[in-house]
Motif scaffolding. Sequence first.
Motif, PDB file in Angstrom:
ATOM      1  N   ALA A 146       8.895  41.848  52.167  1.00  0.00           N
ATOM      2  CA  ALA A 146       9.778  40.985  52.956  1.00  0.00           C
ATOM      3  C   ALA A 146      11.187  41.549  53.001  1.00  0.00           C
ATOM      4  CB  ALA A 146       9.785  39.580  52.367  1.00  0.00           C
ATOM      5  N   MET A 147      11.666  42.093  51.886  1.00  0.00           N
ATOM      6  CA  MET A 147      13.018  42.662  51.875  1.00  0.00           C
ATOM      7  C   MET A 147      13.091  43.939  52.687  1.00  0.00           C
ATOM      8  SD  MET A 147      14.680  41.861  48.151  1.00  0.00           S
ATOM      9  CE  MET A 147      13.419  42.654  47.163  1.00  0.00           C
ATOM     10  N   GLU A 148      12.008  44.714  52.700  1.00  0.00           N
ATOM     11  CA  GLU A 148      11.989  45.909  53.549  1.00  0.00           C
ATOM     12  C   GLU A 148      12.069  45.517  55.021  1.00  0.00           C
ATOM     13  OE1 GLU A 148       8.499  48.016  52.491  1.00  0.00           O
ATOM     14  OE2 GLU A 148       9.306  48.760  50.587  1.00  0.00           O
ATOM     15  N   GLY A 149      11.360  44.443  55.382  1.00  0.00           N
ATOM     16  CA  GLY A 149      11.435  43.963  56.753  1.00  0.00           C
ATOM     17  C   GLY A 149      12.831  43.482  57.107  1.00  0.00           C
ATOM     18  N   LEU A 150      13.479  42.793  56.167  1.00  0.00           N
ATOM     19  CA  LEU A 150      14.835  42.309  56.402  1.00  0.00           C
ATOM     20  C   LEU A 150      15.810  43.465  56.562  1.00  0.00           C
ATOM     21  CD1 LEU A 150      16.888  39.997  56.558  1.00  0.00           C
ATOM     22  CD2 LEU A 150      17.004  40.029  54.059  1.00  0.00           C
ATOM     23  N   ALA A 151      15.581  44.563  55.839  1.00  0.00           N
ATOM     24  CA  ALA A 151      16.481  45.713  55.922  1.00  0.00           C
ATOM     25  C   ALA A 151      16.509  46.314  57.318  1.00  0.00           C
ATOM     26  CB  ALA A 151      16.059  46.777  54.907  1.00  0.00           C
ATOM     27  N   THR A 152      15.431  46.149  58.070  1.00  0.00           N
ATOM     28  CA  THR A 152      15.399  46.690  59.429  1.00  0.00           C
ATOM     29  C   THR A 152      16.109  45.776  60.422  1.00  0.00           C
ATOM     30  OG1 THR A 152      13.279  45.611  59.954  1.00  0.00           O
ATOM     31  CG2 THR A 152      13.198  47.804  58.927  1.00  0.00           C
ATOM     32  N   LYS A 153      16.197  44.475  60.098  1.00  0.00           N
ATOM     33  CA  LYS A 153      16.880  43.500  60.954  1.00  0.00           C
ATOM     34  C   LYS A 153      17.684  42.552  60.071  1.00  0.00           C
ATOM     35  CE  LYS A 153      13.389  43.487  64.649  1.00  0.00           C
ATOM     36  NZ  LYS A 153      12.457  42.617  65.427  1.00  0.00           N
ATOM     37  N   PRO A 154      18.791  43.030  59.499  1.00  0.00           N
ATOM     38  CA  PRO A 154      19.526  42.227  58.505  1.00  0.00           C
ATOM     39  C   PRO A 154      20.090  40.923  59.026  1.00  0.00           C
ATOM     40  CG  PRO A 154      20.770  44.192  59.145  1.00  0.00           C
ATOM     41  CD  PRO A 154      19.399  44.346  59.716  1.00  0.00           C
ATOM     42  N   GLY A 155      20.228  40.773  60.328  1.00  0.00           N
ATOM     43  CA  GLY A 155      20.778  39.530  60.856  1.00  0.00           C
ATOM     44  C   GLY A 155      19.726  38.513  61.254  1.00  0.00           C
ATOM     45  N   ASP A 156      18.455  38.815  61.030  1.00  0.00           N
ATOM     46  CA  ASP A 156      17.364  37.936  61.446  1.00  0.00           C
ATOM     47  C   ASP A 156      17.214  36.784  60.454  1.00  0.00           C
ATOM     48  OD1 ASP A 156      14.639  36.841  61.743  1.00  0.00           O
ATOM     49  OD2 ASP A 156      14.379  38.465  63.192  1.00  0.00           O
ATOM     50  N   ALA A 204      14.374  45.135  40.603  1.00  0.00           N
ATOM     51  CA  ALA A 204      13.846  45.766  41.807  1.00  0.00           C
ATOM     52  C   ALA A 204      14.698  45.450  43.034  1.00  0.00           C
ATOM     53  CB  ALA A 204      12.411  45.314  42.039  1.00  0.00           C
ATOM     54  N   SER A 205      15.214  44.230  43.110  1.00  0.00           N
ATOM     55  CA  SER A 205      16.024  43.845  44.263  1.00  0.00           C
ATOM     56  C   SER A 205      17.274  44.696  44.366  1.00  0.00           C
ATOM     57  CB  SER A 205      16.400  42.362  44.171  1.00  0.00           C
ATOM     58  OG  SER A 205      15.253  41.549  44.238  1.00  0.00           O
ATOM     59  N   PHE A 206      17.905  44.947  43.232  1.00  0.00           N
ATOM     60  CA  PHE A 206      19.135  45.735  43.261  1.00  0.00           C
ATOM     61  C   PHE A 206      18.840  47.216  43.466  1.00  0.00           C
ATOM     62  CE2 PHE A 206      21.035  41.894  42.113  1.00  0.00           C
ATOM     63  CZ  PHE A 206      22.394  42.017  42.289  1.00  0.00           C
ATOM     64  N   LYS A 207      17.735  47.672  42.903  1.00  0.00           N
ATOM     65  CA  LYS A 207      17.379  49.077  43.084  1.00  0.00           C
ATOM     66  C   LYS A 207      17.047  49.372  44.532  1.00  0.00           C
ATOM     67  CE  LYS A 207      14.145  52.627  41.442  1.00  0.00           C
ATOM     68  NZ  LYS A 207      12.999  52.917  40.555  1.00  0.00           N
ATOM     69  N   GLN A 208      16.437  48.383  45.221  1.00  0.00           N
ATOM     70  CA  GLN A 208      15.990  48.606  46.585  1.00  0.00           C
ATOM     71  C   GLN A 208      17.140  48.712  47.578  1.00  0.00           C
ATOM     72  OE1 GLN A 208      14.079  45.475  48.721  1.00  0.00           O
ATOM     73  NE2 GLN A 208      12.494  46.806  49.531  1.00  0.00           N
ATOM     74  N   GLY A 209      18.283  48.218  47.215  1.00  0.00           N
ATOM     75  CA  GLY A 209      19.404  48.331  48.146  1.00  0.00           C
ATOM     76  C   GLY A 209      20.259  47.093  48.175  1.00  0.00           C
ATOM     77  N   GLY A 210      20.113  46.258  47.203  1.00  0.00           N
ATOM     78  CA  GLY A 210      20.882  45.022  47.216  1.00  0.00           C
ATOM     79  C   GLY A 210      22.308  45.212  46.764  1.00  0.00           C
ATOM     80  N   GLY A 211      22.465  45.739  45.524  1.00  0.00           N
ATOM     81  CA  GLY A 211      23.803  45.743  44.963  1.00  0.00           C
ATOM     82  C   GLY A 211      24.363  44.339  45.016  1.00  0.00           C
ATOM     83  N   PRO A 212      25.657  44.178  45.075  1.00  0.00           N
ATOM     84  CA  PRO A 212      26.244  42.840  45.134  1.00  0.00           C
ATOM     85  C   PRO A 212      25.987  42.142  46.462  1.00  0.00           C
ATOM     86  CG  PRO A 212      27.927  44.525  45.364  1.00  0.00           C
ATOM     87  CD  PRO A 212      26.667  45.233  44.995  1.00  0.00           C
ATOM     88  N   MET A 213      25.380  42.826  47.426  1.00  0.00           N
ATOM     89  CA  MET A 213      25.114  42.205  48.711  1.00  0.00           C
ATOM     90  C   MET A 213      23.741  41.534  48.774  1.00  0.00           C
ATOM     91  SD  MET A 213      27.849  42.591  50.300  1.00  0.00           S
ATOM     92  CE  MET A 213      27.321  42.044  51.919  1.00  0.00           C
ATOM     93  N   ARG A 214      23.005  41.555  47.676  1.00  0.00           N
ATOM     94  CA  ARG A 214      21.673  40.962  47.717  1.00  0.00           C
ATOM     95  C   ARG A 214      21.798  39.443  47.662  1.00  0.00           C
ATOM     96  NH1 ARG A 214      18.299  42.071  50.513  1.00  0.00           N
ATOM     97  NH2 ARG A 214      18.298  44.239  49.866  1.00  0.00           N
ATOM     98  N   LEU A 215      22.257  38.861  48.765  1.00  0.00           N
ATOM     99  CA  LEU A 215      22.511  37.424  48.824  1.00  0.00           C
ATOM    100  C   LEU A 215      21.227  36.622  48.756  1.00  0.00           C
ATOM    101  CD1 LEU A 215      25.246  37.378  51.609  1.00  0.00           C
ATOM    102  CD2 LEU A 215      25.554  37.385  49.134  1.00  0.00           C
ATOM    103  N   LYS A 253      23.144  37.362  31.554  1.00  0.00           N
ATOM    104  CA  LYS A 253      23.504  38.465  30.656  1.00  0.00           C
ATOM    105  C   LYS A 253      23.634  39.765  31.431  1.00  0.00           C
ATOM    106  CE  LYS A 253      21.193  36.412  26.633  1.00  0.00           C
ATOM    107  NZ  LYS A 253      22.422  36.081  25.921  1.00  0.00           N
ATOM    108  N   ASN A 254      24.427  40.668  30.893  1.00  0.00           N
ATOM    109  CA  ASN A 254      24.657  41.953  31.550  1.00  0.00           C
ATOM    110  C   ASN A 254      23.414  42.825  31.407  1.00  0.00           C
ATOM    111  OD1 ASN A 254      25.613  44.313  32.630  1.00  0.00           O
ATOM    112  ND2 ASN A 254      27.173  44.672  31.082  1.00  0.00           N
ATOM    113  N   ASP A 255      22.718  43.049  32.518  1.00  0.00           N
ATOM    114  CA  ASP A 255      21.506  43.876  32.495  1.00  0.00           C
ATOM    115  C   ASP A 255      21.707  45.204  33.209  1.00  0.00           C
ATOM    116  OD1 ASP A 255      21.732  43.059  35.065  1.00  0.00           O
ATOM    117  OD2 ASP A 255      19.728  42.173  35.243  1.00  0.00           O
ATOM    118  N   GLY A 256      22.960  45.507  33.538  1.00  0.00           N
ATOM    119  CA  GLY A 256      23.256  46.767  34.216  1.00  0.00           C
ATOM    120  C   GLY A 256      23.260  46.673  35.728  1.00  0.00           C
ATOM    121  N   THR A 257      22.767  45.565  36.284  1.00  0.00           N
ATOM    122  CA  THR A 257      22.736  45.433  37.746  1.00  0.00           C
ATOM    123  C   THR A 257      23.991  44.765  38.283  1.00  0.00           C
ATOM    124  OG1 THR A 257      21.681  43.249  37.723  1.00  0.00           O
ATOM    125  CG2 THR A 257      20.219  45.169  37.659  1.00  0.00           C
TER     126      THR A 257
END
Length: 514
Positions: free
Chosen positions: A116-126, A151-162, A185-189
Amino acid sequence: MKKRISTMLFVAGHLAEFGVGWLAWKAGGGKIAGGLEIARQTRDAREHERPRRTRGAAHDPAERLLDRLIAEAPLGNQFKGWGRWAEDSRERYRNLLAQAEETAVADDPAAAALAAMEGLATKPGDATLRSEATVRLIHWLRVDPAAAIKASFKQGGGPMRLELQDAALAVAMEKGPDEVGGWLKNDGTGFGTILASSLSRQMAASGDLAGIRRMKEHLDPQAWSAFRRMAADAWPLGRADELIAFCREEGSMVLMGNLASANGADGALWIGNLLASGKLDEAEQEAIRKGPMYAELMRKNPTVDMETRLEVLTAYRPGMNREEVGAEIMGRDVFDALRKEKDYRYAFRNGVMSADEVLAEVSRQLPHMAAESPDALRENVFRGLVKDDGARALRLLDHLPGQEKWDKAMAAAFSFDEADPQSLHDYLRAVPVDASPDLWRKRMDVWMMAGAEIHLRLGADYLAWVKQLPEGLDKDMASYALVSLLGSESAGIAADLSSNIRDPKIRGMLPTPP
């Protein structure tokens, strides 16, 4: 003192804007509220593509109506308070949980969420894809939160993974904040910090002080300090006594300044009454008065009398004297007033309002300043409008004697370093060069300083613009400034510019007169 403060207003730069734009955006569910806001977002981009309009200018009727609506409507999508934000957020999370219940859980929740997140990455405004990704993340968080976050942050979320944040807060509402405490807790992400920002304010806006206390065990001292500070921002003012007790437990009465600052004029009145009530001992009062948010409240709140604001801010900023602090306060008040209710600068720039009409509106908002320092008010409004239509704004300096008026007018020209160069040229044409002994030199300084900044931004386009200017002193000064800037590294261009300079005084200043 008034005269000295008034003079300093022209030395100080524009004050930085700040606000809660991201939070306001989230409060609307990630949607922009209304067509006016959409128009406002595109307005600045349009201004570089169209000529500046003046009162009575002919243009498309539909666009003229849009101009008037934007100019006369209150600024859209303004933050309505933490209580409203929390209520709207909880409604969104309830809807997400309902969708999660209606959606069948995949045999592999992790694979379904990642797809689902891969699909969203192709159309982020959908919006549909966003909802699907968030629902799938809720399913995954319920069974393996650590893997979902990583996994969410590794895939391309960073602080933008709303979507992950929304999913986590929905689960927190479903199971209680204690269930997600470990995720802080601080997990590095960095996700724990993002989640804590919203969770602290959600709990505070709901008055959940017991839950806030329990979060302490999940956070290191630095993160806990930030968590309780954000909670104080969002705590209901009507339940302030509970927060006072909490601040005493924590030995951090300074947080009361956060509560007051978050509530604007109401907060200023409340904390003034609190400090005078005798409820706090001297040490507690001193902690509040020396805190950064109390100082910020004094700086941004014109409902507090000027003497109190000066006393607090001068003590908080020992490197500045009272006159400098006073100039900053008045500049900030006018800057805010120009955009607080309506976009008065835009209305002025497009001819919907005159300079005097804008001044009247700002005076209405700042009655104390209008009564006690009317000249400083006029001159601050002038500074706020000068880059929008400098020639029309100049009438706000008509109360000054001739030489003083033009000296201040020229001082304002230095603020055009980030403006369209044509705006600077149009403005300088309205400022006489011989009204005071220093105006010629100051005019040259403007072209040297502002011209250098504009050239840095526009490069060859600025060079071409200077070459096409009508013959006259400003073209000669702009050309000389470029010759001095380019030097021997662009000798051919410099020689070409030099050959077109006509003013004898400027020709005599050239390194090698042609």
